[in-house]
Each structure stands twice: as structure tokens, then as C-alpha cells.
Design an enzyme around this catalytic site. Structure first.
Site, PDB file in Angstrom:
ATOM      1  N   HIS A 170      16.814 -94.212  57.637  1.00 51.47           N
ATOM      2  CA  HIS A 170      17.257 -94.548  56.286  1.00 51.47           C
ATOM      3  C   HIS A 170      16.018 -94.796  55.425  1.00 51.47           C
ATOM      4  O   HIS A 170      14.900 -94.545  55.830  1.00 51.47           O
ATOM      5  CB  HIS A 170      18.107 -95.821  56.319  1.00 51.47           C
ATOM      6  CG  HIS A 170      19.423 -95.661  56.986  1.00 51.47           C
ATOM      7  ND1 HIS A 170      20.442 -94.910  56.449  1.00 51.47           N
ATOM      8  CD2 HIS A 170      19.904 -96.173  58.147  1.00 51.47           C
ATOM      9  CE1 HIS A 170      21.497 -94.972  57.252  1.00 51.47           C
ATOM     10  NE2 HIS A 170      21.196 -95.722  58.288  1.00 51.47           N
ATOM     11  N   CYS A 181      21.783 -90.751  60.190  1.00 52.84           N
ATOM     12  CA  CYS A 181      22.570 -91.769  60.893  1.00 52.84           C
ATOM     13  C   CYS A 181      24.007 -91.301  61.148  1.00 52.84           C
ATOM     14  O   CYS A 181      24.238 -90.453  61.991  1.00 52.84           O
ATOM     15  CB  CYS A 181      22.518 -93.091  60.132  1.00 52.84           C
ATOM     16  SG  CYS A 181      22.928 -94.530  61.158  1.00 52.84           S
ATOM     17  N   ARG A 191      22.143-104.067  68.051  1.00 58.70           N
ATOM     18  CA  ARG A 191      21.702-103.155  67.002  1.00 58.70           C
ATOM     19  C   ARG A 191      20.217-102.863  67.162  1.00 58.70           C
ATOM     20  O   ARG A 191      19.418-103.741  67.475  1.00 58.70           O
ATOM     21  CB  ARG A 191      21.951-103.740  65.613  1.00 58.70           C
ATOM     22  CG  ARG A 191      23.413-103.977  65.303  1.00 58.70           C
ATOM     23  CD  ARG A 191      23.657-104.050  63.811  1.00 58.70           C
ATOM     24  NE  ARG A 191      23.499-102.760  63.171  1.00 58.70           N
ATOM     25  CZ  ARG A 191      24.446-101.803  63.150  1.00 58.70           C
ATOM     26  NH1 ARG A 191      25.590-101.995  63.771  1.00 58.70           N
ATOM     27  NH2 ARG A 191      24.226-100.672  62.524  1.00 58.70           N
TER      28      ARG A 191
END
Length: 252
Positions: free
Chosen positions: A197, A97, A131
Site C-alpha cells: 500500500h 493486497c 497481522r
């Protein structure tokens, strides 16, 4: 105990460690030690003097926009050049990320503010209003191990690879780099960047071993990894993989 040893540098652990990304370090350490291969882990923090030449694997986790800004001064102090030298020397990098975005040319916020990053790899990131979040899955390229990866993404930045820059893989379900071109992550030399993640490695043992083999082959010329009992890891992977794909199909 083998006479082989892999030295791992955890870069910026105090500011880049979202969503359990530190678990990637634990996973690498365990998979080495279960095979009786030595492992040393060093946290390399902001302002810490280190030329990075002694390490074999580098891990950079995820962070928020303001945390990336904190890194800029440190990168410009000489650390950035050391990272780029390690990349060109063929060292293995796993960048997640924010750590992934940091390898590109720049991050431009949705307000038009541009943060110049390393420029080690030809790509850039543009901030968005929406998002891209949720469990997702992608298939890595042959050069990145050719395996199915499951993970969790949560980013508003949209990453666009340069014309001749290779992605880490192709999206099977989810958004990936930008939600548009079905690419996920980047693979350059021995740098593996991803939005995954979770952390990414514990439930993707094939990919974890690919990173270890890459580092061992560079350091020792060859890598023979003894097989491990990955029953639980594989079950976790398959459960999420099937759930993600089935959820995606139910939306159609």
C-alpha cells in the site's frame, strides 16, 4: 502532444481503495501527461457492464475481507471471465493486497471458510490470526524491472505461490507474501500483484515507468519514455528504504 494514448481502468474503486491506493492512478496519469502522452481514466464499478477490451492498464486496489465477498457475485456474473481474457491478452495489471489476492484460486479465512476467486494465477491465500504490518522493502525480479521497492503492508492473509508461479520480488525487510519464504507479490504475464500500500508507485518511479513501458510496448510495439526529474520521488524512496533496512538491522 503525442498521438499515443493509454487508457486506464480503475476496477472496483468504490470498495477497493485502502491506504491511498488511488494515488497509483494519479501517479500513472501524471507520468504520462508530463511526457505529453495521452491518458484516459475510467472507473469500472460493481455491476457496470464493460467488456474491458478497450483498456491498456488495469488497477485493482486493496480491501477488507467483507469487501472481497461483495465482489464475488460481480466476478461470477461474467466480469471475472473478462478480467482473465484481458490478462491472457497481455494487458498490464497492478493489483494491490485484496486486489492481488483476488487473482488467485481462493482465500480461506482463519475459520476455514473458503472464498473461490478468479484462479487467473496459480496461488492461494490463507487467513491468519496475526497481522503482518509495517513499512517494508523488496527487490523485484529482472522481468519486473529489477529495482528496490518500498511500501507499507498490512494484511493477515498469507499468500502461497504455486510451484511454477513467479514472485514479484524478494523481501529485504518485512513479511511479504507470507512471512516465511521471503517472496513478495506475483508476476504473471503483465500482471503485477503486491501487498504494498502507500500507494506503491509515487515513491517507486522506476517501477511506475516499468508498468507504463509494458503497456506502451504492448499497444504500440515500442516505448520511449523521456526522462523525468524524479528528485523528490527518489529522495522519498531512499529515505524510507534506508530507514526500513536500518530498523531491521537494529532488531538483530
Amino acid at each position: 502532444m503525442s498521438d499515443q494514448i493509454i487508457k486506464i481502468a480503475h476496477l472496483y474503486p468504490e470498495v477497493l481503495n485502502l491506504y491511498g491506493d488511488r494515488g497509483n492512478i494519479i501517479c500513472l496519469e501524471k507520468r504520462l501527461k508530463w511526457r505529453n502522452i495521452g491518458c484516459e481514466i475510467t472507473e469500472v464499478k460493481l455491476g457496470q457492464s464493460d467488456d474491458l477490451t478497450d483498456y491498456d492498464i488495469f488497477f485493482i486496489g486493496g480491501g477488507q475481507d467483507f469487501e472481497q465477498e461483495v465482489l464475488l457475485k460481480d466476478l461470477k456474473s461474467g466480469r471475472g471471465n473478462n478480467i482473465k481474457a484481458a490478462i491472457e491478452d497481455g494487458k498490464t495489471f497492478l493489483c494491490i493486497c485484496g486486489g492481488y489476492q483476488m487473482m488467485g484460486h481462493y482465500y480461506e479465512t482463519k475459520d476455514g471458510e473458503k472464498m473461490e476467486f478468479l484462479g487467473a494465477i496459480d496461488f492461494h491465500t490463507i487467513g491468519g490470526d496475526v497481522r503482518m504490518i509495517g513499512n517494508y522493502a523488496f527487490h523485484t525480479t529482472k522481468s519486473a524491472g529489477k529495482t528496490d521497492i518500498v511500501g507499507f503492508e498490512n494484511h493477515s492473509g498469507r499468500t502461497y505461490l504455486g510451484r511454477h508461479t513467479n514472485p514479484l520480488g524478494t523481501i529485504l525487510s518485512g513479511y511479504g507474501n507470507n512471512g516465511e519464504d521471503k517472496t513478495e507479490g506475483v508476476h504473471y504475464k503483465n500482471v503485477y500483484g503486491s501487498y504494498s500500500h502507500g500507494p506503491i508507485l509515487p515513491k517507486n518511479p522506476v517501477f511506475a515507468d516499468h508498468l507504463l513501458k509494458t503497456a506502451l510496448e504492448r499497444k504500440y510495439g515500442s516505448a520511449e519514455l523521456a526522462p523525468l526529474n524524479d528528485t523528490f520521488e527518489t529522495q522519498a524512496h531512499d529515505y524510507i528504504f534506508n530507514k526500513v533496512l536500518n530498523d531491521d538491522m537494529s532488531k538483530d
